[in-house]
Design a protein around this motif. Structure first.
Motif, mmCIF file in Angstrom:
data_model
loop_
_atom_site.group_PDB
_atom_site.id
_atom_site.type_symbol
_atom_site.label_atom_id
_atom_site.label_comp_id
_atom_site.label_asym_id
_atom_site.label_seq_id
_atom_site.Cartn_x
_atom_site.Cartn_y
_atom_site.Cartn_z
ATOM 1 N N ASP A 1 3.690 2.514 -0.873
ATOM 2 C CA ASP A 1 3.001 1.225 -0.884
ATOM 3 C C ASP A 1 1.618 1.276 -0.214
ATOM 4 O OD1 ASP A 1 2.429 -1.429 -1.191
ATOM 5 O OD2 ASP A 1 4.159 -2.206 -0.131
ATOM 6 N N HIS B 1 -0.608 1.981 -3.396
ATOM 7 C CA HIS B 1 -1.968 1.450 -3.554
ATOM 8 C C HIS B 1 -2.868 2.436 -2.801
ATOM 9 C CE1 HIS B 1 -0.116 -2.323 -4.793
ATOM 10 N NE2 HIS B 1 0.554 -2.349 -3.671
ATOM 11 N N HIS C 1 5.724 3.551 -5.751
ATOM 12 C CA HIS C 1 4.791 2.433 -5.530
ATOM 13 C C HIS C 1 3.724 2.835 -4.520
ATOM 14 C CE1 HIS C 1 3.574 -1.735 -5.803
ATOM 15 N NE2 HIS C 1 3.539 -1.832 -4.485
ATOM 16 N N HIS D 1 5.462 -6.894 -8.210
ATOM 17 C CA HIS D 1 5.839 -7.251 -6.832
ATOM 18 C C HIS D 1 6.685 -8.518 -6.887
ATOM 19 C CE1 HIS D 1 1.730 -5.523 -5.411
ATOM 20 N NE2 HIS D 1 2.635 -4.746 -4.899
ATOM 21 N N HIS E 1 9.841 -4.332 -3.851
ATOM 22 C CA HIS E 1 10.293 -5.024 -2.636
ATOM 23 C C HIS E 1 11.618 -5.763 -2.879
ATOM 24 C CE1 HIS E 1 6.574 -3.880 -0.823
ATOM 25 N NE2 HIS E 1 5.854 -4.629 -1.630
HETATM 26 ZN ZN LIG Z 1 2.448 -3.152 -3.312
#
Ligand SMILES: [Zn+2]
Length: 437
Positions: free
Chosen positions: A329, A63, A61, A241, A278
């Motif tokens: 993340d 970004h 994961h 998410h 998460h």
């Molecule tokens: Zn995320």
């Protein structure tokens, strides 16, 4: 004519899915896929690894663009600064992101990831439009920036374009900046179809689906994506998410009448292709639902700590046979070893005990977490990665057995040293699809 030397690596010790094996020759073909593993075998024609060899880690994961706000969100301006105010700063920073800037940030980030031991990344990519919320003249420009960055860095990529419809539970209006995330269902499906066509023959890239969250997508939207997948890419991964913040659980319960994971399982058939990112505030009933489904929970320890999310009930979930992966993340940290270190330490602090799972084993706790993270990571990429196994990508980390922290230790002790105390300086080499980086 002299035959060329085989492609491969002779290892003193290698971490296979079921544990360490000594003296193993690994061979791969010209496309970088492992063609043969010979146990207890020495091949003098192969180069000799400088220490134990373990699979490269999957980053489940990321970004990428958030890498550029690292260090810019730590001066608090209110006593109540939290995840949601951090999100405002992140949204404000979006004004600096266009396709060129995204490609630059992601290229540097992915290179850092490969140097640190990640050999694949799942990019949860949600900035599709220009600052006014319009499509770029090339509507694929932002996705192409990510594809180019992965190609430059040589990292394996699962590109997950995000579907985003609403500003909150109950189909709330979009907030400021969120218009950059929104594609109509038709535009989204067209993007996925074009990306599938564009990458079909590239073994280093997989395209998957990512409904952003139950905040941003309703059950109908998820089903529309599943319909597209069944026609175009039946085994493509699905990432979402879920349950990162208490406020999210409370709002979901108030508006939809159920907790988010409970609601998701009620509306959608979740299976092993799903990655629930998460799941921090999963109830014990929800943990059981996830574990029974075969889906993976992606834990992002450094980001979850930075944002004050909370602590996932890892030991209960593992007892139920649950599958995990790790992710960077927000990219505040790009070391898989630090993620696993924090994951394990937080659980020890929470439970006030060292042996989190209460299990005795010949391999160290760090090695166990490493293998657990590989298992889920492999599952959610949609690519043959994460295991040293025939038919899988030759994505390998060579530990430096002569490093001051590692020398004189067993292979398992070396990996545990790296996880609990070391950094990427203890890696002698990172190999992705058979190529040394
Ligand atoms: Zn995320």
């Amino acid at each position: 004519m002299r035959e060329s030397a085989p492609r491969g690596l002779q290892t003193p010790d290698v971490l296979l899915p079921d544990g360490w094996a000594p003296n193993v020759a690994i061979y791969w073909d010209e496309s970088g896929l492992i063609s043969e593993i010979r146990l207890s075998h020495t091949d003098p024609e192969l180069p000799l690894a400088q220490g134990p060899v373990v699979p490269g880690m999957v980053n489940a994961h990321s970004h990428a663009f958030q890498r550029s706000i690292v260090g810019r969100t730590h001066s608090f301006t209110s006593p109540t600064d939290d995840f949601w105010s951090w999100r405002e700063v992140m949204y404000d920073h979006l004004s600096t992101i266009d396709p060129d800037r995204l490609e630059q940030i992601a290229s540097e980030l992915y290179l850092d990831m490969t140097r640190s031991g990640y050999t694949s990344v799942c990019e949860f990519h949600y900035v599709h439009c220009d600052p006014d919320g319009n499509l770029y003249s090339d509507p694929d420009a932002m996705s192409v920036a990510i594809l180019n960055a992965a190609e430059k860095a040589g990292i394996g990529l699962t590109l997950l374009p995000v579907f985003y419809e609403f500003g909150g539970f109950g189909e709330k209006d979009l907030e400021n900046h969120q218009n950059r995330f929104v594609l109509s269902l038709g535009d989204y499906c067209d993007l996925i179809t074009r990306l599938l066509d564009r990458t079909r023959d590239n073994p280093g890239i997989e395209i998957g689906y990512a409904p952003h969250s139950l905040r941003a997508v309703n059950a109908r939207g998820i089903h529309q994506l599943l319909d597209h997948r069944s026609q175009h890419a039946p085994s493509a991964p699905f990432h979402i998410h879920v349950a990162e913040q208490i406020r999210e659980v409370e709002e979901c319960t108030a508006v939809l009448g159920k907790r988010p994971i409970e609601y998701l399982f009620d509306k959608v058939a979740i299976d092993e292709h799903w990655c629930l990112v998460h799941a921090t505030h999963a109830s014990s009933e929800e943990l059981a639902l996830i574990a029974a489904s075969g889906a993976t929970v992606c834990l992002c320890p450094t980001t979850e700590a930075d944002l004050g999310d909370g602590v996932f009930s890892l030991s209960s979930y593992l007892e139920l046979g649950g599958t995990i992966a790790i992710g960077s993340d927000s990219n505040i940290c790009v070391s898989p070893f630090e993620e696993i270190r924090l994951l394990d330490y937080v659980q020890r602090l929470r439970l006030q005990k060292r042996n989190v799972e209460g299990i005795t084993s010949s391999i160290g706790a760090g090695t166990r977490r490493y293998l657990q993270s590989l298992f889920g990571g492999s599952q959610v990429t949609g690519r043959p990665v994460g295991h040293i196994k025939e038919g899988f990508s030759a994505d390998l980390l060579e530990l430096d057995a002569h490093h001051s922290q590692l020398s004189g230790k067993s292979s398992d002790e070396q990996l545990n040293t790296l996880i609990y105390s070391g950094d990427s300086s203890a890696l002698a080499a990172v190999i992705i699809r058979g190529e040394t980086k």
